[in-house]
Design an enzyme around this catalytic site. Structure first.
Site, PDB file in Angstrom:
ATOM      1  N   ASN A 165       0.881  -1.170   0.000  1.00 61.95           N
ATOM      2  CA  ASN A 165       0.000   0.000   0.000  1.00 61.95           C
ATOM      3  C   ASN A 165       0.919   1.220   0.000  1.00 61.95           C
ATOM      4  O   ASN A 165       1.465   1.586   1.038  1.00 61.95           O
ATOM      5  CB  ASN A 165      -0.886  -0.031   1.257  1.00 61.95           C
ATOM      6  CG  ASN A 165      -1.694   1.247   1.428  1.00 61.95           C
ATOM      7  OD1 ASN A 165      -1.771   2.067   0.509  1.00 61.95           O
ATOM      8  ND2 ASN A 165      -2.287   1.421   2.598  1.00 61.95           N
TER       9      ASN A 165
ATOM     10  N   LYS B  46       0.219   4.221  -0.304  1.00 64.08           N
ATOM     11  CA  LYS B  46      -0.407   5.439   0.244  1.00 64.08           C
ATOM     12  C   LYS B  46      -0.119   6.616  -0.705  1.00 64.08           C
ATOM     13  O   LYS B  46       0.005   6.408  -1.906  1.00 64.08           O
ATOM     14  CB  LYS B  46       0.070   5.693   1.674  1.00 64.08           C
ATOM     15  CG  LYS B  46      -0.086   4.440   2.547  1.00 64.08           C
ATOM     16  CD  LYS B  46       0.014   4.695   4.008  1.00 64.08           C
ATOM     17  CE  LYS B  46      -0.180   3.386   4.756  1.00 64.08           C
ATOM     18  NZ  LYS B  46      -0.257   3.550   6.199  1.00 64.08           N
TER      19      LYS B  46
ATOM     20  N   HIS C 161      -9.584   1.531   4.450  1.00 65.95           N
ATOM     21  CA  HIS C 161      -8.338   1.709   5.215  1.00 65.95           C
ATOM     22  C   HIS C 161      -8.619   2.652   6.390  1.00 65.95           C
ATOM     23  O   HIS C 161      -9.415   3.594   6.265  1.00 65.95           O
ATOM     24  CB  HIS C 161      -7.240   2.279   4.308  1.00 65.95           C
ATOM     25  CG  HIS C 161      -5.908   2.239   4.980  1.00 65.95           C
ATOM     26  ND1 HIS C 161      -5.513   3.190   5.885  1.00 65.95           N
ATOM     27  CD2 HIS C 161      -4.891   1.343   4.904  1.00 65.95           C
ATOM     28  CE1 HIS C 161      -4.310   2.878   6.343  1.00 65.95           C
ATOM     29  NE2 HIS C 161      -3.910   1.766   5.757  1.00 65.95           N
TER      30      HIS C 161
ATOM     31  N   GLU D 164      -7.050   5.049   7.511  1.00 65.21           N
ATOM     32  CA  GLU D 164      -6.814   6.471   7.206  1.00 65.21           C
ATOM     33  C   GLU D 164      -8.022   7.075   6.496  1.00 65.21           C
ATOM     34  O   GLU D 164      -8.323   8.257   6.670  1.00 65.21           O
ATOM     35  CB  GLU D 164      -5.519   6.614   6.379  1.00 65.21           C
ATOM     36  CG  GLU D 164      -4.290   6.384   7.260  1.00 65.21           C
ATOM     37  CD  GLU D 164      -3.081   5.807   6.559  1.00 65.21           C
ATOM     38  OE1 GLU D 164      -3.020   5.823   5.313  1.00 65.21           O
ATOM     39  OE2 GLU D 164      -2.179   5.310   7.271  1.00 65.21           O
TER      40      GLU D 164
ATOM     41  N   GLU E  95      -5.812  -4.641  10.335  1.00 64.20           N
ATOM     42  CA  GLU E  95      -4.786  -3.628  10.569  1.00 64.20           C
ATOM     43  C   GLU E  95      -5.087  -2.888  11.875  1.00 64.20           C
ATOM     44  O   GLU E  95      -5.892  -1.938  11.879  1.00 64.20           O
ATOM     45  CB  GLU E  95      -4.763  -2.626   9.417  1.00 64.20           C
ATOM     46  CG  GLU E  95      -4.425  -3.238   8.073  1.00 64.20           C
ATOM     47  CD  GLU E  95      -3.765  -2.231   7.130  1.00 64.20           C
ATOM     48  OE1 GLU E  95      -2.712  -2.562   6.581  1.00 64.20           O
ATOM     49  OE2 GLU E  95      -4.299  -1.115   6.973  1.00 64.20           O
TER      50      GLU E  95
ATOM     51  N   GLY F 246       2.247   2.319  10.715  1.00 63.53           N
ATOM     52  CA  GLY F 246       3.263   3.364  10.558  1.00 63.53           C
ATOM     53  C   GLY F 246       3.933   3.760  11.861  1.00 63.53           C
ATOM     54  O   GLY F 246       4.636   4.768  11.926  1.00 63.53           O
TER      55      GLY F 246
ATOM     56  N   SER G 113       3.036  -2.115  10.359  1.00 62.64           N
ATOM     57  CA  SER G 113       4.477  -2.244  10.618  1.00 62.64           C
ATOM     58  C   SER G 113       5.013  -3.647  10.349  1.00 62.64           C
ATOM     59  O   SER G 113       5.894  -4.127  11.054  1.00 62.64           O
ATOM     60  CB  SER G 113       4.817  -1.792  12.042  1.00 62.64           C
ATOM     61  OG  SER G 113       4.470  -0.421  12.215  1.00 62.64           O
TER      62      SER G 113
HETATM   63  P1  PGA Z   1       2.597   0.254   7.619  1.00 62.76           P
HETATM   64  O1  PGA Z   1       1.179   0.515   6.927  1.00 62.76           O
HETATM   65  O2  PGA Z   1       3.127  -1.039   7.078  1.00 62.76           O
HETATM   66  O3  PGA Z   1       3.451   1.436   7.221  1.00 62.76           O
HETATM   67  O4  PGA Z   1       2.366   0.200   9.087  1.00 62.76           O
HETATM   68  C1  PGA Z   1       0.272  -0.515   6.676  1.00 62.76           C
HETATM   69  C2  PGA Z   1      -0.999   0.055   6.094  1.00 62.76           C
HETATM   70  O5  PGA Z   1      -1.429   1.124   6.527  1.00 62.76           O
HETATM   71  O6  PGA Z   1      -1.621  -0.552   5.184  1.00 62.76           O
END
Ligand code: PGA
Length: 249
Positions: free
Chosen positions: A9, A11, A93, A95, A164, A170, A209
């Protein structure tokens, strides 16, 4: 036997020049013992399609409109994504849920739109730190899944779920393999109440992560069928190292 899916992803990251290096690095060394995909920002779908169409790597988008077409300024439709060869689209997601106020009902409508257009939705669920600390993880995840399960009906077997935990995205904090497995198992058990056959084939990815050094232990868990990778998908070496962990797990 479920095949492992490692999906990146990106982003809101990338540029034509940086993507070109990343896409070439991934497609040149893509493993064949798992499915590999990258979900790129919509303006770069054409670039991803051109770079990956001759490889085994699949690509997709990070969001889709619930509507088929029409006066929805700024939205991108499922049929547009299809025209650019997308296999997957991420929906719900965290976000988007938190910054764009997306409800689980809207996420369910987006997932259904994707499915009816021939795209495989990667549907994200997961609790915040506050919810985990209040003992609400299971209730939150089940309530996020419920509208999806009722919306997609007979197409349940075609969805991908990504667990998630919001506090792990992140942040460098990862759920332990046991913590993740517990929720993945809850997700599968919840799906099985609607269809045992679908629950058996749905890939449930872990996201938050996931990195080369923790991927093997997470992927070794029986209900973890892959990863949705943010930060570590932006470097081909890290992304491919996670994909290689599939073999080791
Ligand atoms: P990350 O993000 O691996 O940077 O924690 C995962 C995601 O938000 O899909």
């Amino acid at each position: 036997m479920r095949r492992t899916l490692i999906a990146g992803n990106w982003k809101m990251n990338g540029s034509l020049a940086a993507n070109s290096v990343l896409l070439e690095g991934i497609s040149a060394a893509a493993p064949t013992d798992c499915d590999l995909a990258v979900c790129v920002p919509a303006p770069y779908l054409s670039q991803a399609q051109a770079a990956l169409c001759a490889s085994a790597v699949l690509w997709g988008a990070q969001d889709v409109s619930e509507h088929e077409s029409g006066a929805y300024t700024g939205e991108v439709s499922a049929s547009m994504l299809k025209e650019f060869g997308c296999t997957y689209v991420i929906v719900g997601h965290s976000e988007r849920r938190s910054y764009h106020g997306e409800s689980s009902e809207l996420v369910a409508r987006k997932a259904l739109r994707a499915l009816t257009t021939g795209l495989l939705p990667i549907i994200c669920v997961g609790e915040t730190l506050q919810e985990r600390e209040a003992g609400l993880t299971d209730a939150v995840v089940v309530s996020q899944l419920a509208p999806v399960i009722s919306a997609v009906g007979k197409q349940l077997a075609d969805v991908v779920i990504a667990y998630e935990p919001v506090w792990a995205i992140g942040t460098g904090k990862t759920a332990t393999p046991e913590m993740a497995q517990q929720v993945h198992n809850l997700i599968r058990t919840t799906l099985a109440k609607t269809s045992v056959d679908a629950a058996d084939v749905v890939q449930i990815l872990y996201g938050g992560s996931m990195k080369p050094d923790n991927a093997k232990d997470l992927l070794a868990m029986s209900d973890i069928d892959g990863g949705l990778i943010g930060g570590a998908s932006l470097k081909s070496a890290d992304f491919l190292a996670i994909a290689s962990a599939v073999h080791a797990a």
